[in-house]
Design an enzyme around this catalytic site. Structure first.
Site, short mmCIF file in Angstrom:
data_model
loop_
_atom_site.label_atom_id
_atom_site.label_comp_id
_atom_site.label_asym_id
_atom_site.label_seq_id
_atom_site.Cartn_x
_atom_site.Cartn_y
_atom_site.Cartn_z
N LYS A 55 0.82 -1.22 0.00
CA LYS A 55 0.00 0.00 0.00
C LYS A 55 0.85 1.26 0.00
O LYS A 55 0.46 2.26 -0.59
CB LYS A 55 -0.96 0.00 1.19
CG LYS A 55 -2.12 -0.96 0.99
CD LYS A 55 -3.35 -0.56 1.76
CE LYS A 55 -4.50 -1.47 1.40
NZ LYS A 55 -5.62 -1.39 2.32
N LYS A 84 -3.63 -10.92 -7.14
CA LYS A 84 -4.88 -11.31 -6.49
C LYS A 84 -6.04 -10.42 -6.94
O LYS A 84 -5.81 -9.27 -7.33
CB LYS A 84 -4.74 -11.30 -4.96
CG LYS A 84 -4.68 -9.94 -4.32
CD LYS A 84 -4.80 -10.03 -2.81
CE LYS A 84 -4.89 -8.61 -2.26
NZ LYS A 84 -4.98 -8.46 -0.84
N LYS A 105 -10.27 -4.79 -5.82
CA LYS A 105 -11.11 -3.72 -6.38
C LYS A 105 -10.28 -2.71 -7.16
O LYS A 105 -10.81 -1.96 -7.97
CB LYS A 105 -11.86 -3.03 -5.26
CG LYS A 105 -10.91 -2.29 -4.33
CD LYS A 105 -11.39 -2.18 -2.94
CE LYS A 105 -10.30 -1.63 -2.07
NZ LYS A 105 -9.90 -2.41 -0.95
P1 TYM Z 1 -9.74 -6.86 3.29
O1 TYM Z 1 -10.80 -5.86 3.57
O2 TYM Z 1 -8.68 -6.49 2.31
O3 TYM Z 1 -10.37 -8.22 2.80
C1 TYM Z 1 -11.43 -8.83 3.49
C2 TYM Z 1 -11.34 -10.34 3.44
O4 TYM Z 1 -11.35 -10.83 2.10
C3 TYM Z 1 -10.20 -11.63 1.87
N1 TYM Z 1 -9.75 -11.41 0.49
C4 TYM Z 1 -9.50 -12.40 -0.39
N2 TYM Z 1 -9.59 -13.73 -0.28
C5 TYM Z 1 -9.30 -14.47 -1.37
N3 TYM Z 1 -8.91 -13.93 -2.55
C6 TYM Z 1 -8.80 -12.59 -2.71
N4 TYM Z 1 -8.44 -12.08 -3.88
C7 TYM Z 1 -9.10 -11.76 -1.59
N5 TYM Z 1 -9.12 -10.41 -1.40
C8 TYM Z 1 -9.51 -10.23 -0.12
C9 TYM Z 1 -9.17 -11.15 2.88
O5 TYM Z 1 -8.20 -12.12 3.16
C10 TYM Z 1 -10.04 -10.86 4.08
O6 TYM Z 1 -10.32 -12.04 4.82
N6 TYM Z 1 -7.13 -6.08 7.45
C11 TYM Z 1 -8.27 -6.77 6.87
C12 TYM Z 1 -9.60 -6.36 7.48
C13 TYM Z 1 -9.62 -6.51 8.97
C14 TYM Z 1 -9.74 -7.73 9.69
C15 TYM Z 1 -9.72 -7.35 11.06
C16 TYM Z 1 -9.88 -9.07 9.32
C17 TYM Z 1 -9.54 -5.50 9.87
N7 TYM Z 1 -9.60 -6.00 11.13
C18 TYM Z 1 -9.81 -8.31 12.08
C19 TYM Z 1 -9.96 -10.03 10.35
C20 TYM Z 1 -9.92 -9.64 11.71
C21 TYM Z 1 -8.31 -6.45 5.38
O7 TYM Z 1 -7.76 -5.46 4.94
O8 TYM Z 1 -9.08 -7.30 4.66
#
Ligand code: TYM
Length: 332
Positions: free
Chosen positions: A114, A196, A199
């Protein structure tokens, strides 16, 4: 009776929910409810590490809640809430910031990615993001954190922080474990299958609210390879595009790779790609329809997030009070 184990996860409403979020995370949340006590939230505090349009952020947060419910998270059985409604997240994050090291934070892949992508805004929040995520998890004494593979490193640093804290003050935090499903843990971009699905590359990203015709078009255009015979078989190295499509198809239909290879034997990509598109359209159709219906009833959604915040706060504040006491703050 034995107490149920706790499960917690969140997604940032920084963009519309996509197929990666669904297959990597949400889909695995919905069927756990009978065996676990479940907490799922919209991680809005996390989103402002990158600049957001305020009106858009509000809209996406609400749409995300509607989609959680539409994906099968019954608010009667799961605690669904908005992160910023529970101040304990920000409060514990500050404390944990003092128990995580500069070197540890510097090694986080998401920070490296990022900060490269948003080089004009490498703010301190982006750097200390894992302390907030650790607070999210540790406040609820969660046993399991169901996430996609890309979040594993953040759950691991959460464990390191919890270990360090517990080492000093005794057993304050439960040690959480990441829960990563085998299929769907990493969904790749349809347009460039070596990165991956995200968005930030909308052409290769299928959003849960996409219209069926848009989904069909994205799958028809999905990048495959030019191997003679256009054979459908799984080989992540040589055929990343086809393997990704097989993974998606397997996730939504429950078919094994062997069954998929047999189904498309001799048929080529011209048949395979639209078939994957159709299967995705059919599995997302009821979700999109339900979400649209829920979005028309704002007072229902408001009720859900208010109730959710109440339940979440109750648990979160208990942990926070314990932490305050341990570090030596005078109770008010
Ligand atoms: P975030 O918002 O980027 O993504 C949310 C969830 O979707 C999964 N994910 C994917 N899984 C498979 N293939 C992909 N291409 C893909 N893109 C996203 C992510 O692994 C995630 O499970 N930091 C976290 C959000 C967060 C969080 C937390 C998660 C904040 N606090 C506490 C668990 C517990 C994040 O940025 O995910």
């Amino acid at each position: 009776m034995e107490e149920k184990k706790r499960m917690l996860s969140g997604i940032q409403p920084s963009g519309e929910l996509h197929l990666g979020n669904y297959l990597g995370a949400i889909k695995n949340w919905a069927d756990r409810v009978n065996d676990y006590e479940c907490y799922y939230f919209m991680a809005d505090l996390h989103t402002i590490t990158v600049r957001q349009d305020p009106a858009e952020l509000r809209k996406r947060t609400l749409t995300q809640l509607a989609l959680y419910i539409a994906c099968g998270l019954d608010p009667e059985k799961n605690t669904l809430f908005i992160q910023s409604h529970v101040p304990a997240h920000a409060q514990l994050a500050w404390i944990l910031n003092c128990y995580v090291m500069f070197g540890e934070l510097s090694r986080m892949t998401q920070f490296k990615d990022k900060s490269a992508k948003h080089s004009d805004n490498v703010n301190a929040g982006l750097f200390t993001y894992p302390a907030l995520m650790a607070a999210d998890i540790l406040l609820y004494q969660a046993d399991y954190v169901p996430v996609g593979e890309d979040q594993k490193q953040h759950v691991e640093i959460t464990r390191d922080i919890a270990n360090r804290f517990n080492g000093i003050y005794g057993n304050v935090f439960k040690m959480p474990e990441p829960l990563i499903s085998k299929i769907g843990a990493r969904i790749y971009c349809l347009a460039s299958p070596e990165s991956k699905m995200s968005k930030s590359a909308p052409g290769g990203c299928v959003f849960l609210m996409d219209k069926p015709e848009d989904i069909a078009r994205k799958f028809k255009r999905a990048v495959t390879d030019s191997e003679v015979g256009h054979c459908v078989y799984f080989d992540k190295e040589k055929k990343p595009g086809v393997s990704n499509l097989m993974n998606i198809y397997s996730s939504v239909t429950g078919k094994t790779f062997e069954e998929i290879e047999k189904e498309f034997d001799g048929k080529g990509y011209g048949v395979f790609k639209p078939a994957v598109g159709e299967a995705v359209i059919e599995s997302l159709r009821p979700i999109r329809e339900k979400a649209l219906e829920l979005l028309a009833d704002k007072s229902y959604l408001e009720n859900v997030y208010k109730e959710g915040a109440k339940k979440a706060s109750y648990i979160a504040e208990k942990t926070l009070a314990k932490v305050y006491k341990k570090v030596g703050f005078i109770p008010r």
